[in-house]
Design a protein around this motif. Structure first.
Motif, PDB file in Angstrom:
ATOM      1  N   SER A 186      13.614  -6.198  30.204  1.00 35.88           N
ATOM      2  CA  SER A 186      13.967  -7.317  31.072  1.00 35.88           C
ATOM      3  C   SER A 186      13.997  -6.839  32.535  1.00 35.88           C
ATOM      4  N   PHE A 187      15.098  -7.029  33.229  1.00 34.67           N
ATOM      5  CA  PHE A 187      15.187  -6.607  34.629  1.00 34.67           C
ATOM      6  C   PHE A 187      14.976  -5.102  34.763  1.00 34.67           C
ATOM      7  N   GLY A 188      15.384  -4.342  33.743  1.00 33.26           N
ATOM      8  CA  GLY A 188      15.204  -2.894  33.767  1.00 33.26           C
ATOM      9  C   GLY A 188      13.741  -2.492  33.865  1.00 33.26           C
ATOM     10  N   GLY A 189      12.840  -3.334  33.365  1.00 32.92           N
ATOM     11  CA  GLY A 189      11.418  -3.062  33.489  1.00 32.92           C
ATOM     12  C   GLY A 189      10.957  -3.103  34.939  1.00 32.92           C
ATOM     13  N   LEU A 190      11.520  -4.021  35.690  1.00 32.95           N
ATOM     14  CA  LEU A 190      11.183  -4.099  37.114  1.00 32.95           C
ATOM     15  C   LEU A 190      11.730  -2.891  37.867  1.00 32.95           C
ATOM     16  N   VAL A 191      12.911  -2.434  37.477  1.00 26.71           N
ATOM     17  CA  VAL A 191      13.478  -1.229  38.086  1.00 26.71           C
ATOM     18  C   VAL A 191      12.611  -0.024  37.738  1.00 26.71           C
ATOM     19  N   ALA A 192      12.182   0.076  36.474  1.00 26.14           N
ATOM     20  CA  ALA A 192      11.316   1.182  36.051  1.00 26.14           C
ATOM     21  C   ALA A 192       9.996   1.156  36.811  1.00 26.14           C
ATOM     22  N   TYR A 193       9.462  -0.035  37.054  1.00 22.33           N
ATOM     23  CA  TYR A 193       8.218  -0.161  37.824  1.00 22.33           C
ATOM     24  C   TYR A 193       8.409   0.397  39.238  1.00 22.33           C
ATOM     25  N   GLU A 194       9.494   0.030  39.870  1.00 24.34           N
ATOM     26  CA  GLU A 194       9.772   0.532  41.223  1.00 24.34           C
ATOM     27  C   GLU A 194       9.997   2.033  41.205  1.00 24.34           C
ATOM     28  N   MET A 195      10.668   2.536  40.176  1.00 24.10           N
ATOM     29  CA  MET A 195      10.866   3.977  40.046  1.00 24.10           C
ATOM     30  C   MET A 195       9.520   4.688  39.921  1.00 24.10           C
ATOM     31  N   ALA A 196       8.629   4.121  39.121  1.00 22.77           N
ATOM     32  CA  ALA A 196       7.297   4.714  38.937  1.00 22.77           C
ATOM     33  C   ALA A 196       6.552   4.776  40.262  1.00 22.77           C
ATOM     34  N   LYS A 197       6.627   3.694  41.042  1.00 15.57           N
ATOM     35  CA  LYS A 197       5.978   3.695  42.351  1.00 15.57           C
ATOM     36  C   LYS A 197       6.538   4.807  43.230  1.00 15.57           C
ATOM     37  N   GLN A 198       7.844   4.969  43.243  1.00 11.78           N
ATOM     38  CA  GLN A 198       8.463   5.997  44.075  1.00 11.78           C
ATOM     39  C   GLN A 198       8.062   7.391  43.618  1.00 11.78           C
ATOM     40  N   LEU A 199       8.017   7.604  42.302  1.00 15.10           N
ATOM     41  CA  LEU A 199       7.608   8.916  41.786  1.00 15.10           C
ATOM     42  C   LEU A 199       6.169   9.232  42.181  1.00 15.10           C
ATOM     43  N   LEU A 200       5.279   8.262  42.062  1.00 12.12           N
ATOM     44  CA  LEU A 200       3.878   8.478  42.405  1.00 12.12           C
ATOM     45  C   LEU A 200       3.701   8.739  43.896  1.00 12.12           C
ATOM     46  N   ILE A 201       4.436   8.024  44.715  1.00  2.90           N
ATOM     47  CA  ILE A 201       4.382   8.244  46.164  1.00  2.90           C
ATOM     48  C   ILE A 201       4.808   9.672  46.501  1.00  2.90           C
ATOM     49  N   GLN A 202       5.745  10.212  45.724  1.00  3.10           N
ATOM     50  CA  GLN A 202       6.236  11.569  45.944  1.00  3.10           C
ATOM     51  C   GLN A 202       5.332  12.619  45.293  1.00  3.10           C
ATOM     52  N   GLY A 203       4.212  12.167  44.703  1.00  3.40           N
ATOM     53  CA  GLY A 203       3.263  13.101  44.123  1.00  3.40           C
ATOM     54  C   GLY A 203       3.622  13.581  42.731  1.00  3.40           C
ATOM     55  N   LYS A 204       4.568  12.926  42.073  1.00  2.00           N
ATOM     56  CA  LYS A 204       4.984  13.315  40.728  1.00  2.00           C
ATOM     57  C   LYS A 204       4.026  12.725  39.701  1.00  2.00           C
ATOM     58  N   GLU A 205       3.955  13.356  38.523  1.00  2.00           N
ATOM     59  CA  GLU A 205       3.068  12.908  37.454  1.00  2.00           C
ATOM     60  C   GLU A 205       3.790  11.910  36.556  1.00  2.00           C
ATOM     61  N   LEU A 206       3.143  10.783  36.298  1.00  2.00           N
ATOM     62  CA  LEU A 206       3.706   9.740  35.459  1.00  2.00           C
ATOM     63  C   LEU A 206       2.918   9.686  34.158  1.00  2.00           C
ATOM     64  N   LEU A 207       3.589   9.943  33.048  1.00  2.00           N
ATOM     65  CA  LEU A 207       2.947   9.913  31.742  1.00  2.00           C
ATOM     66  C   LEU A 207       2.727   8.478  31.273  1.00  2.00           C
ATOM     67  N   GLY A 208       3.682   7.606  31.564  1.00  2.00           N
ATOM     68  CA  GLY A 208       3.531   6.219  31.151  1.00  2.00           C
ATOM     69  C   GLY A 208       4.667   5.359  31.650  1.00  2.00           C
ATOM     70  N   LEU A 209       4.441   4.054  31.521  1.00  2.00           N
ATOM     71  CA  LEU A 209       5.421   3.062  31.929  1.00  2.00           C
ATOM     72  C   LEU A 209       5.430   1.977  30.871  1.00  2.00           C
ATOM     73  N   VAL A 210       6.588   1.753  30.245  1.00  2.00           N
ATOM     74  CA  VAL A 210       6.709   0.802  29.146  1.00  2.00           C
ATOM     75  C   VAL A 210       7.581  -0.371  29.585  1.00  2.00           C
ATOM     76  N   PHE A 211       7.050  -1.575  29.404  1.00  2.00           N
ATOM     77  CA  PHE A 211       7.807  -2.796  29.684  1.00  2.00           C
ATOM     78  C   PHE A 211       8.163  -3.473  28.368  1.00  2.00           C
ATOM     79  N   LEU A 212       9.399  -3.900  28.237  1.00  2.00           N
ATOM     80  CA  LEU A 212       9.832  -4.674  27.080  1.00  2.00           C
ATOM     81  C   LEU A 212      10.414  -6.004  27.571  1.00  2.00           C
ATOM     82  N   ASP A 213       9.745  -7.078  27.235  1.00  2.00           N
ATOM     83  CA  ASP A 213      10.227  -8.425  27.558  1.00  2.00           C
ATOM     84  C   ASP A 213      10.496  -8.592  29.057  1.00  2.00           C
TER      85      ASP A 213
END
Length: 70
Positions: A25-52
């Motif tokens: 739910s809302f946590g998926g949107l937070v995870a999406y923003e976290m993923a963006k921040q990690l990628l901007i910082q040059g970190k490796e993202l294995l995956g991003l899972v959204f549930l509902d």
């Protein structure tokens, strides 16, 4: 602000990637923003899972975050 806080909490436990993030739910949107921040910082993202996760305006979502070389 919430995503920024959670990213720094993750760094306390695991300072390097790859990272696998997910949220419900809302946590998926937070995870999406976290993923963006990690990628901007040059970190490796294995995956991003959204549930509902539902958004009223999906235009702000960057589809390139879902591209992978795997």
């Amino acid at each position: 602000e919430m995503a920024f806080h959670y990213v720094h909490e993750i760094y306390k436990i695991q300072n390097h990637g790859p990272y696998l993030l997910g949220g419900h739910s809302f946590g998926g949107l937070v995870a999406y923003e976290m993923a963006k921040q990690l990628l901007i910082q040059g970190k490796e993202l294995l995956g991003l899972v959204f549930l509902d996760v539902c958004t009223i305006d999906a235009e702000g979502l960057d589809p390139s975050i879902f591209e992978s070389d795997y």
